[in-house]
Scaffold this active site. Structure first.
Site, PDB file in Angstrom:
ATOM      1  N   GLU A 174       0.833  -1.213   0.000  1.00  0.00           N
ATOM      2  CA  GLU A 174       0.000   0.000   0.000  1.00  0.00           C
ATOM      3  C   GLU A 174       0.866   1.261   0.000  1.00  0.00           C
ATOM      4  O   GLU A 174       0.564   2.233  -0.684  1.00  0.00           O
ATOM      5  CB  GLU A 174      -0.937   0.013   1.209  1.00  0.00           C
ATOM      6  CG  GLU A 174      -1.960  -1.115   1.237  1.00  0.00           C
ATOM      7  CD  GLU A 174      -2.871  -1.121   0.014  1.00  0.00           C
ATOM      8  OE1 GLU A 174      -3.194  -0.033  -0.494  1.00  0.00           O
ATOM      9  OE2 GLU A 174      -3.236  -2.216  -0.450  1.00  0.00           O
ATOM     10  N   ASP A 200       3.791  -4.150  -5.853  1.00  0.00           N
ATOM     11  CA  ASP A 200       4.335  -5.431  -5.387  1.00  0.00           C
ATOM     12  C   ASP A 200       5.863  -5.387  -5.386  1.00  0.00           C
ATOM     13  O   ASP A 200       6.519  -5.866  -4.459  1.00  0.00           O
ATOM     14  CB  ASP A 200       3.867  -6.581  -6.290  1.00  0.00           C
ATOM     15  CG  ASP A 200       2.482  -7.092  -5.902  1.00  0.00           C
ATOM     16  OD1 ASP A 200       1.973  -6.680  -4.836  1.00  0.00           O
ATOM     17  OD2 ASP A 200       1.918  -7.916  -6.647  1.00  0.00           O
TER      18      ASP A 200
HETATM   19 ZN   LIG Z   1      -2.530  -2.508  -4.580  1.00  0.00          ZN
END
Ligand SMILES: [Zn+2]
Length: 412
Positions: free
Chosen positions: A278, A359
């Site tokens: 996030e 990611d």
């Molecule tokens: Zn995401």
């Protein structure tokens, strides 16, 4: 009257595409129901995989009904003459030229639409979510929520609507430019008040107390140089057992919010990896990009509306004789999703690119293996399908399929 043809063709094409994609998704998920995909064979039991397949199919079926209902409502409102009828009804009490007539018509139609959507909404929560064990809502909470949402919508929406309608009438030929400026300013204002004033009306936010997790998260924030206005746990379990983490607000006012369901299901190292993902969205400016894209988008749409509002065929082609500016706005809001539906794959593509980037950010600032473990748990707990139809996923999904995300995480 060419526009009737264009409108009907676009509505038919969008509806047919939605139904076709749903049918593909249902067929694909059912065809892969029998076996857990190889890379998940050790982490996800067959029963969980089958539950995810059934849940996905149930939601897709409901989506089919929703698509058909939406198309029917849109046709009834426009060519069916319902909008014109509502405008005529209000014209008995209010002058058609007045701001109040436009406001009354728009609010009546919005209310009507949400009432018509209510049965499906109830069915989704109290039948489908209930059957798969995700629902934690009572009917009482549902009603209380609906009343609160209505009040919040009225307090936040009606003043904005009045300002927009007033600008349309009073600001001259470039009213749409002023409306755009107001909308951009309003969206910034909303992002500031939402986390602190609105969200607490629906959920409880308590500071994160778990000392192990708090230490880990603070470490992560220090490492990545991220400043926030506090770390909170939200009682998401009040409504659903689906877990999540998000950031609310922006600038110095942003808060980090973790669902209690997430904190209770994931190990601290896994929560840290999810948060790092996030944080990646923030650090890589995805949030700002998203705002700029949506502002540019509304700029183009408002310019189009500015032009369409002056074209008599726009109203007539949609079954309306009361050619007022508020009616143009209402017609536009109702019809535009059918046209923008066709750029959905581009938005999804952009979003999936950002997910891969976040990611990668998480992999370099936390542990990629922990993120993989967290993802597998979340897919398992949320009964998210591991075998979506590739085309359905490419069209709609904001996140890449689990197998592709995990494969990339394992190579970084
Ligand atoms: Zn995401």
């Amino acid at each position: 009257m060419v526009f009737i043809g264009v409108f009907l063709a676009v509505l038919a094409a969008a509806t047919a595409t939605r139904l076709w994609l749903a049918a593909r998704q249902i067929r694909h998920v059912r065809a892969h129901r029998g076996a857990v995909p190889g890379m998940f064979a050790e982490s996800i039991p067959l029963a969980a995989h089958q539950k995810a397949a059934d849940y996905t199919v149930a939601k897709a079926r409901l989506g089919v009904i929703d698509t058909l209902l939406d198309a029917a409502i849109l046709l009834a409102l426009t060519l069916g003459g319902v909008l014109q009828g509502i405008a005529a009804l209000w014209a008995r009490a209010l002058s058609v030229e007045s701001l109040w007539h436009g406001t009354a018509v728009i609010l009546s139609v919005l209310m009507l639409k949400s009432l018509l959507g209510l049965p499906l909404g109830l069915y989704r929560i109290f039948v489908i979510e209930e059957r798969f064990g995700f629902n934690r809502m009572t009917l009482r909470l549902f009603i209380v929520d609906a009343i609160k949402q209505l009040l919040v919508g009225a307090v936040l929406g009606i003043p904005l609507l009045l300002v927009v309608l007033w600008l349309m009438q009073a600001a001259g030929p470039f009213w749409w430019l002023y409306v755009w400026v107001v909308l951009v300013a309003y969206s910034l204002f909303l992002q500031m008040v939402y986390p602190t004033l609105v969200m607490p009306l629906f959920n409880k936010f308590s500071p994160l107390t778990d000392p192990v997790l708090a230490t880990r998260v603070e470490e992560l924030l220090r490492r990545t140089g991220f400043r926030s206005r506090g770390l909170y746990v939200m009682d998401g379990s009040k409504r659903s057992s689906h877990g999540n983490a998000f950031f609310a607000g922006f600038g110095a006012a942003k808060r980090i919010v973790l669902f209690d369901t997430l904190v209770s299901r994931l190990q601290p190292a896994e929560v840290e990896a999810v948060l790092a993902h996030e944080l990646g969205h923030y650090k890589l400016r995805h949030i700002v990009q998203g705002m700029v894209i949506s502002w540019s988008f509304s700029f183009v749409l408002l310019a189009a509306l500015g032009w369409l509002a002056g074209q008599p065929w726009f109203y007539q082609g949609l079954g309306v004789q009361t050619a007022t500016l508020p009616m143009a706005l209402l017609l536009f809001l109702l019809v535009v999703p059918e046209f923008t539906f066709f750029i959905q794959p581009l938005l999804s593509l952009f979003s999936r690119k950002n997910e891969y980037e976040a990611d990668r950010y998480a992999a370099s600032n936390a542990d990629a293996a922990e993120l993989v473990r967290a993802l597998v748990k979340l897919y398992h707990d949320n009964s998210a399908t591991l075998t979506p139809d590739p085309l359905h996923s490419a069209y709609y999904d904001s996140h890449p399929p689990a197998a592709m995300r995990i494969a990339r995480l394992r190579t970084t």
